[in-house]
Design a protein around this motif. Structure first.
Motif, PDB file in Angstrom:
ATOM      1  N   ASP A   1       0.849  -1.194   0.000  1.00 28.83           N
ATOM      2  CA  ASP A   1       0.000   0.000   0.000  1.00 28.83           C
ATOM      3  C   ASP A   1       0.882   1.241   0.000  1.00 28.83           C
ATOM      4  O   ASP A   1       1.573   1.524   0.987  1.00 28.83           O
ATOM      5  CB  ASP A   1      -0.902  -0.020   1.242  1.00 28.83           C
ATOM      6  CG  ASP A   1      -1.873   1.153   1.277  1.00 28.83           C
ATOM      7  OD1 ASP A   1      -1.923   1.911   0.285  1.00 28.83           O
ATOM      8  OD2 ASP A   1      -2.558   1.330   2.298  1.00 28.83           O
ATOM      9  N   THR A   2       0.846   1.991  -1.109  1.00 30.42           N
ATOM     10  CA  THR A   2       1.726   3.159  -1.254  1.00 30.42           C
ATOM     11  C   THR A   2       1.019   4.475  -0.953  1.00 30.42           C
ATOM     12  O   THR A   2       1.571   5.546  -1.219  1.00 30.42           O
ATOM     13  CB  THR A   2       2.291   3.210  -2.682  1.00 30.42           C
ATOM     14  OG1 THR A   2       1.202   3.291  -3.616  1.00 30.42           O
ATOM     15  CG2 THR A   2       3.133   1.979  -2.988  1.00 30.42           C
TER      16      THR A   2
ATOM     17  N   SER B   1      -4.278  11.072   0.920  1.00 25.24           N
ATOM     18  CA  SER B   1      -4.465  11.308  -0.514  1.00 25.24           C
ATOM     19  C   SER B   1      -3.136  11.320  -1.267  1.00 25.24           C
ATOM     20  O   SER B   1      -3.104  11.520  -2.479  1.00 25.24           O
ATOM     21  CB  SER B   1      -5.178  12.649  -0.727  1.00 25.24           C
ATOM     22  OG  SER B   1      -4.410  13.709  -0.159  1.00 25.24           O
ATOM     23  N   PHE B   2      -2.042  11.085  -0.539  1.00 23.54           N
ATOM     24  CA  PHE B   2      -0.709  11.158  -1.146  1.00 23.54           C
ATOM     25  C   PHE B   2      -0.215   9.757  -1.491  1.00 23.54           C
ATOM     26  O   PHE B   2      -0.357   8.827  -0.695  1.00 23.54           O
ATOM     27  CB  PHE B   2       0.267  11.840  -0.185  1.00 23.54           C
ATOM     28  CG  PHE B   2       1.646  12.003  -0.740  1.00 23.54           C
ATOM     29  CD1 PHE B   2       1.912  12.934  -1.728  1.00 23.54           C
ATOM     30  CD2 PHE B   2       2.702  11.212  -0.291  1.00 23.54           C
ATOM     31  CE1 PHE B   2       3.186  13.088  -2.258  1.00 23.54           C
ATOM     32  CE2 PHE B   2       3.980  11.353  -0.808  1.00 23.54           C
ATOM     33  CZ  PHE B   2       4.221  12.303  -1.802  1.00 23.54           C
ATOM     34  N   THR B   3       0.344   9.614  -2.693  1.00 27.22           N
ATOM     35  CA  THR B   3       0.895   8.335  -3.133  1.00 27.22           C
ATOM     36  C   THR B   3       2.415   8.392  -3.119  1.00 27.22           C
ATOM     37  O   THR B   3       3.017   9.317  -3.677  1.00 27.22           O
ATOM     38  CB  THR B   3       0.409   7.988  -4.558  1.00 27.22           C
ATOM     39  OG1 THR B   3      -1.020   7.911  -4.564  1.00 27.22           O
ATOM     40  CG2 THR B   3       0.985   6.653  -5.014  1.00 27.22           C
ATOM     41  N   ILE B   4       3.046   7.410  -2.502  1.00 26.27           N
ATOM     42  CA  ILE B   4       4.505   7.350  -2.389  1.00 26.27           C
ATOM     43  C   ILE B   4       5.059   6.497  -3.520  1.00 26.27           C
ATOM     44  O   ILE B   4       4.737   5.306  -3.617  1.00 26.27           O
ATOM     45  CB  ILE B   4       4.935   6.741  -1.043  1.00 26.27           C
ATOM     46  CG1 ILE B   4       4.339   7.516   0.128  1.00 26.27           C
ATOM     47  CG2 ILE B   4       6.453   6.692  -0.933  1.00 26.27           C
ATOM     48  CD1 ILE B   4       4.590   6.868   1.475  1.00 26.27           C
TER      49      ILE B   4
ATOM     50  N   ILE C   1       3.660   0.557   2.824  1.00 25.64           N
ATOM     51  CA  ILE C   1       5.026   0.514   2.312  1.00 25.64           C
ATOM     52  C   ILE C   1       6.015   1.047   3.330  1.00 25.64           C
ATOM     53  O   ILE C   1       7.223   0.779   3.249  1.00 25.64           O
ATOM     54  CB  ILE C   1       5.118   1.323   0.987  1.00 25.64           C
ATOM     55  CG1 ILE C   1       6.430   0.999   0.246  1.00 25.64           C
ATOM     56  CG2 ILE C   1       4.991   2.823   1.255  1.00 25.64           C
ATOM     57  CD1 ILE C   1       6.534   1.635  -1.120  1.00 25.64           C
ATOM     58  N   LEU C   2       5.541   1.789   4.320  1.00 26.64           N
ATOM     59  CA  LEU C   2       6.422   2.347   5.347  1.00 26.64           C
ATOM     60  C   LEU C   2       7.089   1.250   6.180  1.00 26.64           C
ATOM     61  O   LEU C   2       8.076   1.517   6.876  1.00 26.64           O
ATOM     62  CB  LEU C   2       5.659   3.310   6.253  1.00 26.64           C
ATOM     63  CG  LEU C   2       5.072   4.555   5.563  1.00 26.64           C
ATOM     64  CD1 LEU C   2       4.378   5.459   6.584  1.00 26.64           C
ATOM     65  CD2 LEU C   2       6.160   5.333   4.823  1.00 26.64           C
TER      66      LEU C   2
END
Length: 583
Positions: free
Chosen positions: A378-379, A383-386, A471-472
């Motif tokens: 999950d990135t 609302s922000f995509t990594i 993803i963190l």
């Protein structure tokens, strides 16, 4: 002798010793080739110019390398396979050309002029690349719908000319800058030796500052403000690097080039083979060595004889014919002890060097398997995509965090227990890094085990979709890799500088860089073998296109196991290693 005369002699001796200590004892000279005063040159007063050069050069390099594949696919309209092949070929070249720069520096030009010449080539390459992205006639037209016109041969030629001029330029800088910076500290002064250890830490710190700015700010500029500006800014920083380097010239200490190290090694092997039937004397003092204070090799101190690889000692054995004629001038038949010891040192260093290849293979996962693992996690954060590749920034942040901690906290504490000037020896520091690399791959495997467990619980094994696991969770493996870098890569810089012969330091630095290229090749080989063995019989294998049905965790555990075995081999080699003894 009366008391007055005796006192005069003592005063004269004290004055001589005091005055002689004002000069460096490692053979360094000033820009004009004269002995240098310690108080006026070198040390930390010269290092800001060198660190500034390295930081700006690395910013320029990563400003091109980080996003190069995007330019090739988006602007030159290459396919994914062709673009990836061009990037890896170019990067591999960047780690092979240091051998050219190193030989030129050690043999003929010296480190200063090698850096100066190749910086200029680098800057010309940067300007050529900027023009290829800025001038309309030098870049392909934009895509119209799904139709993308291919680049013309002339457009390709200009772009790749600039790209490979950069590869050549970096080849003259990479092996010389760290060694040239270390040259500013006198090996014969205990206080300056301690400072030299700190220099390597801050050198690597400046490398990563440049990399961090490139991977964040410059990538954004290239994607949003245009490639002409995106390539122009690195070109500007390369100009700043050149200006910074030349500005420090009056403060630098210089080491004289000692002639071709490759030729000297061939001379030892030839002379030893020619005298293979002679017996080497038990007393090393009988072996040939010139009587001068300095060695026969320009810019090099004499090396003491070591009792190993005795077959090479025959190159320094005086034959009856040489004794009778008194002619000792043919280096292909008679070599000095120092020249023989140069080759011995390289042979002793080889096992330590080889263990760095496996570590580099682990490091290569940061830009390959770690990214692929992140792509199926999950990135999103709100609302922000990594972007999965952007997590490599945590590796850089880790290095920037650990360098000052190691230099200001770990070293003083370790010094109290070990009694060593730098807290840990270079070999100990590299060993710690190899141990941390095992932890890094183990952490990556644990994350993948958990991700696959979630995929099974949610019935996503047969679906090529991201698993709802943040993803963190990858941050610890990146952070551990950064800590391993600080120990292993910086330890390698110190080790290959300190232990290499004086006249071969650039060459040994180039060989240490070569482990990065070989590590990438080893990673590709392991991946190829694993894929072949695990897909036999039609099974999906460990690393299929759909990672949810694969076992990437097994691959990470395999690398952790190889790293552990590599660490054990390293410990054996490090315990057997005999340090260089220079006069």
């Amino acid at each position: 002798m009366d008391i007055a005369a005796s006192g005069s002699v003592q005063i004269a001796c004290l004055f001589y010793n005091e005055s002689s200590s004002q000069y460096t004892g490692d053979g360094s000279v000033d820009f004009h080739g004269k002995p240098v005063l310690k108080q006026n040159t070198g040390n930390w007063r010269a290092c800001p110019f060198i660190l500034g050069t390295e930081g700006c050069e690395r910013l320029a390099y990563y400003g091109i390398a980080t996003n190069l594949v995007t330019y090739l696919t988006g602007k030159l309209h290459e396919g994914n396979v062709s673009a990836a092949r061009n990037v890896t070929t170019w990067q591999g070249t960047c780690y092979l050309t240091p051998l050219i720069g190193a030989v030129l520096a050690d043999s003929y030009w010296g480190r200063y002029w090698t850096i100066a010449v190749f910086c200029t080539i680098y800057f010309i390459g940067m300007c050529t690349l900027t023009l290829s992205a800025s001038v309309p006639g030098l870049r392909p037209a934009e895509c119209v719908g799904s139709t993308c016109p291919a680049a013309s041969p002339a457009q390709y030629a200009v772009f790749f000319l600039g790209l490979y001029l950069i590869a050549l330029g970096t080849g003259g800088i990479k092996p010389c800058v760290s060694s040239f910076g270390a040259d500013q500290f006198d090996d014969t002064d205990s206080r300056e030796r301690v400072k030299k250890g700190s220099f390597f830490n801050w050198f690597y710190f400046s490398v990563n500052i440049g990399a961090l700015i490139s991977s964040s700010v410059l990538v954004w500029v290239q994607d949003n403000a245009g490639w002409g500006l995106g390539f122009g800014i690195p070109a500007l920083f390369m100009a700043v690097a050149i200006a910074s380097f030349f500005s420090g010239t009056p403060l630098y200490r210089f080491q004289k080039p000692g002639g071709s190290p490759l030729t000297r090694m061939c001379q030892v092997l030839t002379a030893a083979f020619h005298k293979r039937n002679l017996l080497a004397p038990k007393e090393s003092s009988i072996l040939y060595e010139i009587q001068d204070k300095n060695s026969a090799i320009e810019g090099s101190r004499k090396l003491e004889h070591t009792d190993e690889l005795n077959c090479l000692d025959k190159a320094a054995v005086l034959s009856d014919a040489e004794v009778k004629s008194g002619d000792f001038s043919n280096p292909w038949r008679l070599c000095t002890v120092t020249q023989v010891e140069e080759l011995k040192i390289l042979i002793r260093m080889f096992p330590i060097w080889a263990t760095g290849i496996v570590f580099s293979a682990v490091y290569a996962q940061m830009s390959t398997m770690f990214v692929e693992q992140g792509m199926v996690m999950d990135t999103t954060i709100g609302s922000f995509t990594i972007p999965p590749a952007s997590l490599s920034s945590f590796d850089v942040i880790s290095v920037i965090f650990w360098v000052p901690i190691y230099d200001k906290v770990v070293v003083p504490i370790a010094r109290k227990f070990t009694g060593k000037e730098r807290g840990f020896s270079e070999l100990q520091r590299m060993g710690i890094g190899l141990f941390i690399s095992v932890l890094c791959m183990s952490a990556a495997a644990l994350v993948e085990i958990k991700r696959l467990q979630i995929a099974r619980e949610l019935g996503l094994v047969d679906e090529d979709v991201a698993v709802p696991m943040s993803i963190l969770w990858q941050i610890p493996q990146y952070f551990l890799l950064g800590a391993a870098e600080v120990c292993t890569f910086i330890g390698q810089l110190e080790f290959f500088y300190d232990q290499s012969p004086d006249a071969m330091r650039s060459l040994c630095s180039a060989l240490s860089l070569l482990t990065t290229a070989l590590g990438n090749y080893l990673s590709s080989l392991i991946l190829t073998i694993v894929t072949y063995l695990t897909t036999m019989g039609g099974s999906a294998g460990w690393i299929p296109d759909n990672l949810n049905e694969g076992h990437l965790d097994y691959f990470f555990l395999l690398l952790a196991g190889l790293s552990f075995l590599n660490m054990l081999v390293y410990i054996v080699c490090a315990n057997r290693y005999k340090s260089k003894k220079a006069s």
